[in-house]
Write a protein that holds these residues in place. Sequence first.
Motif, short mmCIF file in Angstrom:
data_model
loop_
_atom_site.label_atom_id
_atom_site.label_comp_id
_atom_site.label_asym_id
_atom_site.label_seq_id
_atom_site.Cartn_x
_atom_site.Cartn_y
_atom_site.Cartn_z
N CYS A 125 0.85 -1.19 0.00
CA CYS A 125 0.00 0.00 0.00
C CYS A 125 0.88 1.24 0.00
O CYS A 125 1.73 1.42 0.89
CB CYS A 125 -0.91 -0.01 1.23
SG CYS A 125 -1.81 1.54 1.51
N VAL A 126 0.72 2.09 -1.00
CA VAL A 126 1.45 3.36 -1.08
C VAL A 126 0.45 4.49 -0.82
O VAL A 126 -0.52 4.63 -1.56
CB VAL A 126 2.12 3.54 -2.46
CG1 VAL A 126 2.84 4.88 -2.54
CG2 VAL A 126 3.08 2.38 -2.74
N ILE A 127 0.69 5.28 0.19
CA ILE A 127 -0.24 6.35 0.56
C ILE A 127 0.31 7.68 0.06
O ILE A 127 1.31 8.19 0.59
CB ILE A 127 -0.46 6.40 2.09
CG1 ILE A 127 -0.93 5.03 2.60
CG2 ILE A 127 -1.48 7.47 2.45
CD1 ILE A 127 -1.06 4.96 4.11
N GLY A 128 -0.30 8.24 -0.96
CA GLY A 128 0.12 9.52 -1.52
C GLY A 128 0.71 9.36 -2.90
O GLY A 128 1.56 8.49 -3.14
N GLY A 129 0.27 10.23 -3.83
CA GLY A 129 0.73 10.16 -5.21
C GLY A 129 1.59 11.33 -5.63
O GLY A 129 1.60 11.71 -6.81
N GLY A 130 2.35 11.90 -4.69
CA GLY A 130 3.30 12.94 -5.02
C GLY A 130 4.61 12.34 -5.51
O GLY A 130 4.67 11.19 -5.94
N SER A 131 5.68 13.12 -5.42
CA SER A 131 6.98 12.64 -5.92
C SER A 131 7.44 11.40 -5.17
O SER A 131 7.97 10.45 -5.77
CB SER A 131 8.03 13.74 -5.82
OG SER A 131 8.20 14.16 -4.47
N SER A 132 7.23 11.35 -3.86
CA SER A 132 7.64 10.17 -3.08
C SER A 132 6.78 8.97 -3.41
O SER A 132 7.28 7.84 -3.49
CB SER A 132 7.55 10.49 -1.57
OG SER A 132 8.44 11.53 -1.22
N GLY A 133 5.50 9.20 -3.61
CA GLY A 133 4.61 8.10 -3.97
C GLY A 133 4.94 7.51 -5.33
O GLY A 133 4.93 6.28 -5.51
N LEU A 134 5.24 8.37 -6.31
CA LEU A 134 5.56 7.88 -7.65
C LEU A 134 6.80 7.00 -7.65
O LEU A 134 6.82 5.91 -8.24
CB LEU A 134 5.75 9.07 -8.60
CG LEU A 134 4.51 9.89 -8.96
CD1 LEU A 134 4.89 11.08 -9.81
CD2 LEU A 134 3.48 9.03 -9.68
N THR A 135 7.84 7.47 -6.99
CA THR A 135 9.08 6.68 -6.99
C THR A 135 8.94 5.43 -6.13
O THR A 135 9.62 4.43 -6.37
CB THR A 135 10.28 7.53 -6.54
OG1 THR A 135 11.50 6.87 -6.86
CG2 THR A 135 10.24 7.83 -5.05
N HIS A 164 6.45 7.14 -18.59
CA HIS A 164 7.56 6.31 -19.07
C HIS A 164 7.60 4.96 -18.34
O HIS A 164 7.85 3.92 -18.96
CB HIS A 164 8.88 7.05 -18.88
CG HIS A 164 10.08 6.29 -19.35
ND1 HIS A 164 10.44 6.21 -20.68
CD2 HIS A 164 11.02 5.56 -18.66
CE1 HIS A 164 11.53 5.47 -20.80
NE2 HIS A 164 11.90 5.07 -19.59
N PHE A 165 7.37 4.99 -17.02
CA PHE A 165 7.46 3.76 -16.24
C PHE A 165 6.07 3.15 -15.96
O PHE A 165 5.97 2.22 -15.15
CB PHE A 165 8.19 4.03 -14.92
CG PHE A 165 9.65 4.37 -15.12
CD1 PHE A 165 10.56 3.40 -15.49
CD2 PHE A 165 10.10 5.67 -14.94
CE1 PHE A 165 11.90 3.70 -15.67
CE2 PHE A 165 11.43 6.00 -15.13
CZ PHE A 165 12.34 5.01 -15.50
N GLN A 166 5.04 3.73 -16.59
CA GLN A 166 3.68 3.19 -16.49
C GLN A 166 3.24 3.05 -15.03
O GLN A 166 2.84 1.97 -14.57
CB GLN A 166 3.58 1.85 -17.22
CG GLN A 166 3.94 1.93 -18.70
CD GLN A 166 3.82 0.59 -19.41
OE1 GLN A 166 3.27 -0.36 -18.89
NE2 GLN A 166 4.35 0.52 -20.63
N LEU A 167 3.28 4.16 -14.33
CA LEU A 167 2.96 4.17 -12.90
C LEU A 167 1.50 4.49 -12.62
O LEU A 167 0.95 4.03 -11.61
CB LEU A 167 3.87 5.18 -12.17
CG LEU A 167 5.37 5.05 -12.39
CD1 LEU A 167 6.11 6.12 -11.62
CD2 LEU A 167 5.86 3.66 -11.99
N THR A 168 0.88 5.29 -13.48
CA THR A 168 -0.46 5.81 -13.18
C THR A 168 -1.49 4.71 -13.03
O THR A 168 -2.44 4.84 -12.24
CB THR A 168 -0.90 6.79 -14.28
OG1 THR A 168 0.14 7.76 -14.49
CG2 THR A 168 -2.17 7.52 -13.89
#
Length: 559
Positions: free
Chosen positions: A6-16, A97-101
């Motif tokens: 579980c990743v909480i938050g979709g900012g820069s830290s969440g994306l990486t 590029h890394f298909q994260l969305t």
Amino acid sequence: MSRRVCVIGGGSSGLTSIKSCLEEGLEPTCFESSDDIGGLWRFKENPEADRASIYHSVIINTSKEMMCFSDFPIPAHFPNYMHNSLIMDYFRMYAEHFQLTKHIRFQIRVLQVKPRPDFSRSGQWDVETENKKGEKEKHIFDAVMICIGHHCHPNLPLHDFPGIDTFKGQYFHSRDYKTAEEWRGKRVVVIGIGNSGGDIAVELSRVTKQVFLSTRRGAWILNRVGRDGVPIDFQFSRRVLKMVQSVLPFGLVCRLGENKVNQRFNHSLYSLQPKHRLFSQHPTVNDELPNRILSGTVQVKSNIRRIQGSSIEFDDGTVEDNIDLVVFATGYNFSFPFLPSSMLPVSGNKANLYKYMFPPGLERPTLAVIGLVQPLGAIMPISEMQARWATRVFKGTSLLFYQTLAHLFNFPVSLSLSLSCSHKHTIQVEYIDYMDQIAYQVGVRPSLLGLLLRDPGVWLCVLLGPCAPYQYRLRGPGQWDGARQAILTTWDRMAGALKTRPLDIPEPKQSSLPLTLTMGAAALALGYYWNIHNHPSLLKALDPTTWQDKIKPYLPGLW
């Protein structure tokens, strides 16, 4: 089956964090409470509750080569210091590029995260979420990464400003500031001289009648533009600075740095001289503040003693009348409202976290906080490095030192010494030190000796050049084949954004002598640094106290 994270938050830290999960074969699900990625860097005219918010003109204080993710350089044509809209463009490029969305569930708020009843065996978590319709859902995850940042809850210390309840004008936190135009012709006080306070004071001073910048401690002011017009973080090597700081007295290193900073403008003359030394706290980055002070549109004042009506009295006894607005640039508090209060308590803006990441009391290391640090530089590379380590811990390919100690010797490990004693700087870290510490855990810290023997050109760039994050992809887990070329072309991408008009002027020929001398000095410094850290017996022979006592009378004030 792959472990679910579980990743909480979709900012820069969440994306990486999503990307790091995918690299380690984990299955991430990111919950983002808003309708888009970006976190802090996504500008919105109307701030949302419990969410970071920026003003329209925000430009990052770190150059693009130092703020990018380690295997995805920012395009050469992007400016070196990017507006928040361009940072958002970069995040979208990275996510695409890394298909994260496709791993992000938008407009989902996390209500509760708690260990499962069998946590001591499974390390799993119960996570409860709520969508925009108010519908709740329960999930089970093998690990949790908290990526909510530390700019969510404004610190508004009204109790420190007697009479604020009598103020006839308007006051708000810097989080609620958006543009300067509505304050045209007004008299404004900005409290706080951090990066936000300095930026807002400068921007307001262009349209207001007068801006007063109130500071309790003062600050050292750095410029984005360094010598010869290159970004200031290209001007010095943090690795060399680290070596110098390990050898020379702290006072001497600070004095040298302060003299250099004062060459631009005398901080004492401009009423900005702080009570602390240059390397004791992070400086403020602002290109225009000295010009605004020189032109009188910004006046630096001491701390506020009291407020009465529309008048404000400062600690030095001066009073300014007819104040229309007070902006509190007084920082933020962080918290984890979805966790049990006993699991990760926050007191005085401090949280007990191993390496600012792992709660030490957990029986299983399946919870990590990503991005809860404040470096001199950008957070993106640090969050990425933390995520690379955390996902390897979740996978079981990396161990935690404190857990190893507790297992071997069966005693609790206190981590309080790793925390800052200052309320305002509880999460402050030194960029290169912290990056190297985490990189060592991952197995990707660059080997300077190995680079010197195998690839002297890259060694020179890593040691003396800007500390771009590509160096942490040269070897080990997550190695990137493009890292070497990215390091060697760092200066090209910096210059690419500036050379927007062709010139018929020949490039001046560079002498090889400075490079030869620099390489020689660097090799000597590296050898000395390696020796004193790997052969303690040499410390006695090279003990600086033996010569400090001799030269102290000739260099007063350095110790």
